[in-house]
Scaffold this motif. Structure first.
Motif, mmCIF file in Angstrom:
data_model
loop_
_atom_site.group_PDB
_atom_site.id
_atom_site.type_symbol
_atom_site.label_atom_id
_atom_site.label_comp_id
_atom_site.label_asym_id
_atom_site.label_seq_id
_atom_site.Cartn_x
_atom_site.Cartn_y
_atom_site.Cartn_z
ATOM 1 N N LEU A 7 0.819 -1.213 0.000
ATOM 2 C CA LEU A 7 0.000 0.000 0.000
ATOM 3 C C LEU A 7 0.856 1.267 0.000
ATOM 4 O O LEU A 7 0.651 2.177 -0.823
ATOM 5 N N ASN A 8 1.803 1.357 0.900
ATOM 6 C CA ASN A 8 2.637 2.562 0.992
ATOM 7 C C ASN A 8 3.481 2.759 -0.260
ATOM 8 O O ASN A 8 3.665 3.893 -0.735
ATOM 9 N N GLU A 9 3.983 1.655 -0.810
ATOM 10 C CA GLU A 9 4.785 1.735 -2.027
ATOM 11 C C GLU A 9 3.944 2.235 -3.207
ATOM 12 O O GLU A 9 4.403 3.057 -4.009
ATOM 13 N N ILE A 11 1.232 4.151 -3.107
ATOM 14 C CA ILE A 11 0.930 5.567 -2.919
ATOM 15 C C ILE A 11 2.150 6.427 -3.235
ATOM 16 O O ILE A 11 2.035 7.510 -3.825
ATOM 17 N N HIS A 12 3.332 5.935 -2.892
ATOM 18 C CA HIS A 12 4.558 6.688 -3.166
ATOM 19 C C HIS A 12 4.833 6.778 -4.666
ATOM 20 O O HIS A 12 5.096 7.874 -5.191
ATOM 21 N N HIS A 32 -6.470 0.144 -1.699
ATOM 22 C CA HIS A 32 -5.681 1.131 -2.430
ATOM 23 C C HIS A 32 -6.516 2.373 -2.739
ATOM 24 O O HIS A 32 -6.043 3.511 -2.601
ATOM 25 N N LYS A 35 -6.926 4.746 0.208
ATOM 26 C CA LYS A 35 -5.707 5.514 0.513
ATOM 27 C C LYS A 35 -5.500 6.625 -0.513
ATOM 28 O O LYS A 35 -5.100 7.742 -0.155
ATOM 29 N N LYS A 39 -5.677 11.211 -0.207
ATOM 30 C CA LYS A 39 -4.670 12.151 -0.702
ATOM 31 C C LYS A 39 -5.257 13.149 -1.700
ATOM 32 O O LYS A 39 -4.558 14.071 -2.137
ATOM 33 N N SER A 286 8.441 -5.814 1.590
ATOM 34 C CA SER A 286 9.434 -5.923 2.660
ATOM 35 C C SER A 286 9.194 -7.189 3.469
ATOM 36 O O SER A 286 8.102 -7.771 3.433
ATOM 37 N N GLU A 289 6.250 -6.715 5.731
ATOM 38 C CA GLU A 289 4.937 -6.905 5.104
ATOM 39 C C GLU A 289 4.634 -8.379 4.897
ATOM 40 O O GLU A 289 3.514 -8.833 5.127
#
Length: 307
Positions: A7-9, A11-12, A32, A35, A39, A286, A289
């Motif tokens: 998820l964080n990847e 969004i980045h 997704h 999130k 933004k 990661s 994760e």
């Protein structure tokens, strides 16, 4: 509960512009999308697509004016974009090709080789034929082809033969029946902690839902949807999907090679076959994760930017 992968990847790398327009082409459980919404400002919008009726119900329940919900296949993405006048206006598109937790965990959907339920496997169980219907009609050569090519199953021939022999005695209608046939046929050859039915269930699911064809059809269209500097993010979960994505990225991010001494200038080649995409290094989940969500283990994230 559905846990969105990387998820964080996502969004980045999708590089969100608050007033931008985005497409989540595989809404699933909506992690997704939610999130991305957090933004966006009031001018931002997101189009969500899914063929699963339950995913569409989840999306509709969000009741956010910035969301437009489409029940259909992502291979019709250009048609949807035209409907909302979005050709060449999209800032980012996300494809998460994994199946959702609510699909795997619901035994009545027939995706899981670990639970007993009807052998269905359709993403949209209101259309098409079920896995049971297909497997009970299919010839040996058809079953072998699917297991070998969509599951990369080394024991495809043994399994296909066992399925044919078993269905002569009794139609295969349950996930447990198919799983048992596979385990009894080749279980002793499999490594510890790798379920013998995993690849075969994957192969049949891909075939029933036409998944690889859907991806190929979509890739022919999506570049026309993006604005300049718009990005596409792909999350794939097995080598067949990833190979298709990688080939698409490589083809569109390199100068086309032509035979030596061809009477054409390099500038003419670049004009006729321009580089369309900037590519970036792939990303894997990661260890943290993977520990929290074992289903993310095989995921590969690739992303590109339109030049």
């Amino acid at each position: 509960m559905h846990i969105p992968v990387m998820l964080n990847e996502v969004i980045h790398v999708i590089n969100i512009i608050p007033s931008g327009t985005y497409i989540d082409a595989t809404f699933g459980g909506g992690g997704h999308t939610k999130k991305i919404l957090s933004k966006l400002n009031s001018q931002g919008q997101i189009i969500v697509i899914d063929r699963d009726p339950l995913a569409i119900k989840i999306a509709s329940n969000l009741q956010d004016p910035r969301i437009k919900v489409i029940h259909g296949n992502f291979s019709s993405i250009t048609q949807y974009a035209k409907k909302y006048n979005l050709i060449g206006k999209v800032n980012g598109i996300l494809f998460d090709f994994g199946i959702s937790s609510f699909q795997i965990d619901d035994k009545n959907r027939g995706f899981s080789f670990l639970q007993d339920g009807p052998l269905d496997m359709r993403m949209n169980n209101m259309h098409g034929i079920s896995a049971a219907d297909w497997i009970n009609r299919a010839k040996l050569s058809e079953i072998y082809f699917v297991l070998k090519n969509f599951g990369e199953e080394r024991y495809a021939k043994k399994i296909a033969q066992a399925i044919i022999e078993n269905k002569k005695r009794k139609l295969i209608t349950k996930t447990s029946e198919l799983s048992s046939i596979i385990c009894n046929t080749c279980g002793i050859y499999y490594q510890k902690n790798k379920h013998p039915a995993r690849r075969s269930f994957q192969a049949i699911r891909i075939h029933i839902n036409n998944e690889l064809k859907e991806i190929k059809e979509t890739l022919k269209q999506i570049l026309t949807l993006l604005k300049e500097n718009g990005r596409i993010v792909f999350i794939s979960f097995h080598s067949l999907e990833d190979r298709i994505i990688k080939n698409f990225i490589n083809y569109n991010s390199k100068i086309q090679i032509h035979p030596h001494n061809l009477p054409i200038l390099e500038s003419q080649i670049q004009k006729k076959f321009p580089v369309k995409l900037k590519k970036f290094k792939k990303i894997k989940p990661s260890q943290q994760e993977i520990s929290n969500n074992l289903r993310s283990k095989s995921a590969i994230l690739r992303f590109v930017e339109k030049i």
